[in-house]
Design an enzyme around this catalytic site. Structure first.
Site, PDB file in Angstrom:
ATOM      1  N   GLU A   2      38.155  41.203  43.911  1.00 19.55           N
ATOM      2  CA  GLU A   2      38.819  42.453  44.307  1.00 19.55           C
ATOM      3  C   GLU A   2      38.427  42.818  45.735  1.00 19.55           C
ATOM      4  O   GLU A   2      37.289  43.237  45.964  1.00 19.55           O
ATOM      5  CB  GLU A   2      38.447  43.581  43.335  1.00 19.55           C
ATOM      6  CG  GLU A   2      38.941  43.324  41.927  1.00 19.55           C
ATOM      7  CD  GLU A   2      38.559  44.395  40.920  1.00 19.55           C
ATOM      8  OE1 GLU A   2      37.904  45.396  41.303  1.00 19.55           O
ATOM      9  OE2 GLU A   2      38.908  44.243  39.732  1.00 19.55           O
TER      10      GLU A   2
ATOM     11  N   ARG B  41      37.808  43.433  31.758  1.00 17.35           N
ATOM     12  CA  ARG B  41      37.141  42.457  32.604  1.00 17.35           C
ATOM     13  C   ARG B  41      38.090  41.304  32.906  1.00 17.35           C
ATOM     14  O   ARG B  41      38.651  40.701  31.984  1.00 17.35           O
ATOM     15  CB  ARG B  41      35.881  41.908  31.912  1.00 17.35           C
ATOM     16  CG  ARG B  41      34.854  42.969  31.543  1.00 17.35           C
ATOM     17  CD  ARG B  41      34.202  43.585  32.763  1.00 17.35           C
ATOM     18  NE  ARG B  41      33.169  44.554  32.393  1.00 17.35           N
ATOM     19  CZ  ARG B  41      33.372  45.847  32.249  1.00 17.35           C
ATOM     20  NH1 ARG B  41      34.581  46.349  32.419  1.00 17.35           N
ATOM     21  NH2 ARG B  41      32.365  46.661  31.936  1.00 17.35           N
TER      22      ARG B  41
ATOM     23  N   HIS C  53      41.842  48.730  40.063  1.00 20.35           N
ATOM     24  CA  HIS C  53      40.626  49.132  39.352  1.00 20.35           C
ATOM     25  C   HIS C  53      40.479  50.659  39.326  1.00 20.35           C
ATOM     26  O   HIS C  53      39.468  51.216  39.773  1.00 20.35           O
ATOM     27  CB  HIS C  53      39.386  48.494  39.993  1.00 20.35           C
ATOM     28  CG  HIS C  53      38.311  48.179  38.996  1.00 20.35           C
ATOM     29  ND1 HIS C  53      37.571  47.028  39.018  1.00 20.35           N
ATOM     30  CD2 HIS C  53      37.843  48.882  37.920  1.00 20.35           C
ATOM     31  CE1 HIS C  53      36.707  47.018  38.019  1.00 20.35           C
ATOM     32  NE2 HIS C  53      36.851  48.132  37.338  1.00 20.35           N
TER      33      HIS C  53
END
Length: 311
Positions: free
Chosen positions: A260, A231, A281
């Site tokens: 993002e 995270r 990610h």
């Protein structure tokens, strides 16, 4: 009984779509739906299936007057307002543990890449410059693992096999487990003071205070490598940038960002820094993990639907 209407708003493995249809559900697969349209049509569905792109926030939940189940094909619930789903009595299902191996392998890969300056070396080589960049060995170094659950535990096992000393910290008692796996359970302050590499494997809310803040950065060794595949909010990003620029932090290797894609000025500066390695990610983005995610999400979704008398 009328068929259950299911809306899927992110790309998903075909097995989930196929099985839901076989069970008699009416499935609308809209993996690129825009938020405005989602808000306009969500009241027509009893089940919503998402991955990471779709944010199931208060507005979506309030508009989804007929929602009974929200399913996330993933290992966490960051993009779902679980407080609101709880208030409405909406069941939430997901796939914890499905992408553990993929996340572990990415973590180790980022750690090695940071230690050996692989990203910089590859960029130079691709541009025709065969310059030998000097990195550091991980063998003999100390890795501090923050969050000693499924992923953190496996990272520690692999790091130990590489000849690293393993320290571990968690909010729950991990002393017995750590001892069995040749690791040492320590306090957070001990971990940041003693570690050459710090790897984060935590689950925190989007508004949580950073675990690694200015105080923790001050206590770290010089030339520490930080790896974050969990995270972004677990790290104070603005403080991180300062310590990267000062040279105290050797490298920051991450699969997660605060936004993002990044949009804040400090984020963009961090993104472009030569000692920052970023992947978009992709922790769960392997063929095997996505298959497991779909299968486990499907199992949990079908169980919830059966419990509610929907199938």
């Amino acid at each position: 009984m009328p068929s259950v209407k299911v809306l899927i708003t992110d790309p998903i493995n075909e097995i989930l779509i196929k099985t839901l249809k076989e069970k008699g559900a009416e499935v609308d697969y809209r993996p690129e739906i825009e938020r405005k349209e989602l808000l306009d049509i969500i009241e027509n569905y009893q089940v919503l299936v998402v991955r990471s792109r779709t944010k199931v926030d208060k507005d979506v939940i309030e508009r989804g007057k007929n929602l009974k189940i929200v399913a996330r094909a993933g290992i966490g619930l960051d993009n779902i307002d679980t407080d609101e789903t709880d208030k409405r009595g909406i069941k939430v299902v997901y796939a914890p543990g499905a992408s553990t191996d993929s996340a572990v392998e990415l973590t180790i890969g980022l750690m090695i890449a940071a230690a050996r300056k692989m990203h910089a070396a590859m960029n130079l080589a691709k541009s025709g410059i065969f310059k030998k960049l000097e990195g550091v060995e991980l063998a003999g170094k100390t890795i501090g693992i923050i969050g000693y659950g499924r992923i953190g535990t496996k990272v520690g096992i692999i790091a130990n096999a590489m000849g690293m000393r393993v320290l571990a910290y968690d909010v729950v008692d991990i002393r017995e487990k750590a001892e069995k796996l040749n690791a040492k359970a320590v306090t957070l302050d001990e971990l940041v003071k003693e570690s050459d590499v710090i790897s984060l494997h935590v689950t925190v809310g989007k508004n949580a205070k950073p675990i690694l803040d200015r105080d923790k950065f001050e206590k770290m060794k010089n030339n520490v490598i930080i790896v974050n595949t969990s995270r972004a909010v677990s790290v104070d990003g603005k403080a991180l940038l300062e310590y990267i620029k000062s040279g105290k932090i050797l490298a920051y290797a991450t699969d997660v960002f605060w936004n993002e894609p990044p949009k804040e000025e400090w984020e963009l500066e961090l993104l472009k820094h030569e000692r920052v390695i970023v992947t978009p990610h992709i922790g769960a983005q392997t063929k095997e993990a996505q298959q497991r995610v779909a299968e486990i999400t499907l199992q949990n979704l079908l169980a919830a639907m059966k419990e509610l008398g929907m199938i």
